[in-house]
Design an enzyme around this catalytic site. Structure first.
Site, PDB file in Angstrom:
ATOM      1  N   ARG A   1       9.014   3.665  -0.698  1.00  0.00           N
ATOM      2  CA  ARG A   1       9.538   2.479  -0.026  1.00  0.00           C
ATOM      3  C   ARG A   1      11.046   2.616   0.163  1.00  0.00           C
ATOM      4  NH1 ARG A   1       6.271  -2.079   0.774  1.00  0.00           N
ATOM      5  NH2 ARG A   1       4.163  -1.285   1.013  1.00  0.00           N
TER       6      ARG A   1
ATOM      7  N   GLN B   1      10.314   3.489   6.936  1.00  0.00           N
ATOM      8  CA  GLN B   1       9.772   2.283   7.545  1.00  0.00           C
ATOM      9  C   GLN B   1       9.030   2.567   8.848  1.00  0.00           C
ATOM     10  OE1 GLN B   1      12.976  -0.540   7.875  1.00  0.00           O
ATOM     11  NE2 GLN B   1      13.010  -0.976   5.686  1.00  0.00           N
TER      12      GLN B   1
ATOM     13  N   SER C   1       1.970  -0.881   6.276  1.00  0.00           N
ATOM     14  CA  SER C   1       2.567  -2.088   6.845  1.00  0.00           C
ATOM     15  C   SER C   1       2.129  -2.318   8.282  1.00  0.00           C
ATOM     16  CB  SER C   1       4.100  -2.006   6.776  1.00  0.00           C
ATOM     17  OG  SER C   1       4.544  -2.050   5.442  1.00  0.00           O
TER      18      SER C   1
ATOM     19  N   TYR D   1       5.507  -3.948  -4.918  1.00  0.00           N
ATOM     20  CA  TYR D   1       4.098  -4.279  -5.052  1.00  0.00           C
ATOM     21  C   TYR D   1       3.884  -5.238  -6.224  1.00  0.00           C
ATOM     22  CZ  TYR D   1       3.122  -0.313  -1.974  1.00  0.00           C
ATOM     23  OH  TYR D   1       3.077   0.557  -0.910  1.00  0.00           O
TER      24      TYR D   1
END
Length: 383
Positions: A122, A127, A133, A227
């Site tokens: 992460r 991203q 995601s 998480y």
């Protein structure tokens, strides 16, 4: 010599996504990579073989031929899939490694280099490659549409000369990417939305998309990487007790809670649903991984008896494939962004000093190398 990327047609029944689009092929080609696409691989995502060919891909059924070639896959590969791959092949896809350690052993013994995009660290650089995601975004949206279709009332409040129709009261359990998208979608449809998550950051995130956060008398349960961590049995039971009045008050419930590497946490028991209103709808996004809802079963919509009548319980399966065109568009760019980041002058050359590589590579040079796997499964790794 350029590395060649192979895009396969997925084999799992119901899986309609594909790991490349014409746009992502052009991106891969611009990085100096060759691209081969299996005939018909994109048919369910609205992409023809001609469109791939026009973007520069070769349409062929063959698999990687040797070291440095790359195989893209959506669903985890099986041992028989690996048998067809030559030593040195690089595989990139969703691996679900905690539930597929035996396949990882096979990949290691076959001297394959295995990258799991569901294991990406992460970090900001990752991203644009984050398949979890991008796909959760679509799943959260679709869950609300499934609920709206099954609900026998309107979502939003409506005032007419004949009377006022009350808005649907929506409860979302789990406020990750899918949950937040579910909140936002239900809010746009006119629902009154509340939500709960065990993570400490969730309250602000829920409010940012228009939901009301439910504060329970429980400590947060944060794990690394943003998480949630698994709750102990006593604490999980206390959570269910505190959630029961909110479950009974809801017209629609969407559950999206997950814990990496573990079965989905049980949030709603059958007993908790006994006091729900007749005609209510429950959609369990986690049905395929054990279920947040005791009564749900993957791929089914069932009537569940409650004191006032019955509730519809929908167990989700292959929900991303219901939006295969958009799901594939996002997925394909996730894959292309990852592989081009590993490409040097047309060759895929992983740099294991790079956090992106070390955080997502599971097997290499004949061994399982990821520390999360070696720590949790030392006996399997040692075989």
């Amino acid at each position: 010599m350029s590395s060649r990327v192979f895009v396969r047609a997925e084999k799992v029944a119901g899986e309609k996504r594909v790991t490349a689009t014409a746009d992502s092929v052009r991106k891969l080609k611009a990085a100096g990579l060759d691209v081969s696409v299996a005939p018909g691989a994109g048919r369910f995502a609205g992409i023809t073989d001609e469109a791939y060919a026009a973007a520069g891909a070769t349409i062929e059924s063959s698999l990687p031929r040797g070291a440095g070639d790359v195989l893209f896959h959506v669903r985890p590969l099986t041992a028989s899939d690996l048998d067809a791959l030559p030593s040195g092949t690089v595989t990139v896809g969703v691996v679900d490694p905690f539930n597929n350690v035996g396949v990882l052993q096979k990949a290691a013994s076959s001297r394959l280099t295995t990258f799991a995009l569901d294991f990406l660290p992460r970090i900001s650089r990752a991203q644009s490659m984050d398949v979890l995601s991008s796909q959760a975004l679509l799943a959260g949206y679709k869950c609300v549409l499934l609920a709206a279709d099954a609900f026998d009332r309107m979502f939003g409040m409506t005032m007419t000369a004949a009377g006022t129709l009350a808005p649907a009261r929506v409860l979302v359990l789990g406020a990750g990417v899918a949950g937040l998208q579910a909140i936002a979608t239900a809010k746009r449809l006119g629902g009154v939305v509340s939500a709960y998550d065990v993570r400490s950051s969730s309250a602000d995130e829920v409010r940012s998309v228009g939901g009301t956060f439910i504060a329970l008398d429980l400590e947060a349960a944060d794990a690394s990487g943003g998480y949630a961590k698994e709750l102990g049995a006593a604490r999980a039971q206390r959570q269910r007790e505190l959630l029961t009045p909110f479950v009974e008050a809801a017209d629609i419930i969407i559950t999206t809670a997950a814990v990496p590497g573990r079965p989905a946490p049980l949030l709603i028991t059958s007993a908790m649903m006994g006091g729900m209103k007749a005609g209510s709808v429950v959609v369990d996004l986690a049905a395929e991984t054990g279920g947040n809802v005791e009564a749900s079963m993957p791929g089914t919509s069932i009537p569940f008896p409650v004191a006032a009548g019955q509730v519809t319980v929908i167990g989700v399966r292959d929900i991303h494939s219901d939006l295969a065109i958009d799901a594939s568009k996002l997925l394909a760019m996730n894959f292309a962004n990852f592989v081009t980041a590993l490409t040097v002058e047309g060759e895929v050359v992983p740099d294991f000093s790079d956090e992106l590589v070390s955080g997502s590579c599971l097997t290499h040079d004949g061994a399982i190398i990821h520390p999360r796997i070696t720590e949790l499964f030392p006996e399997e790794v040692a075989r």
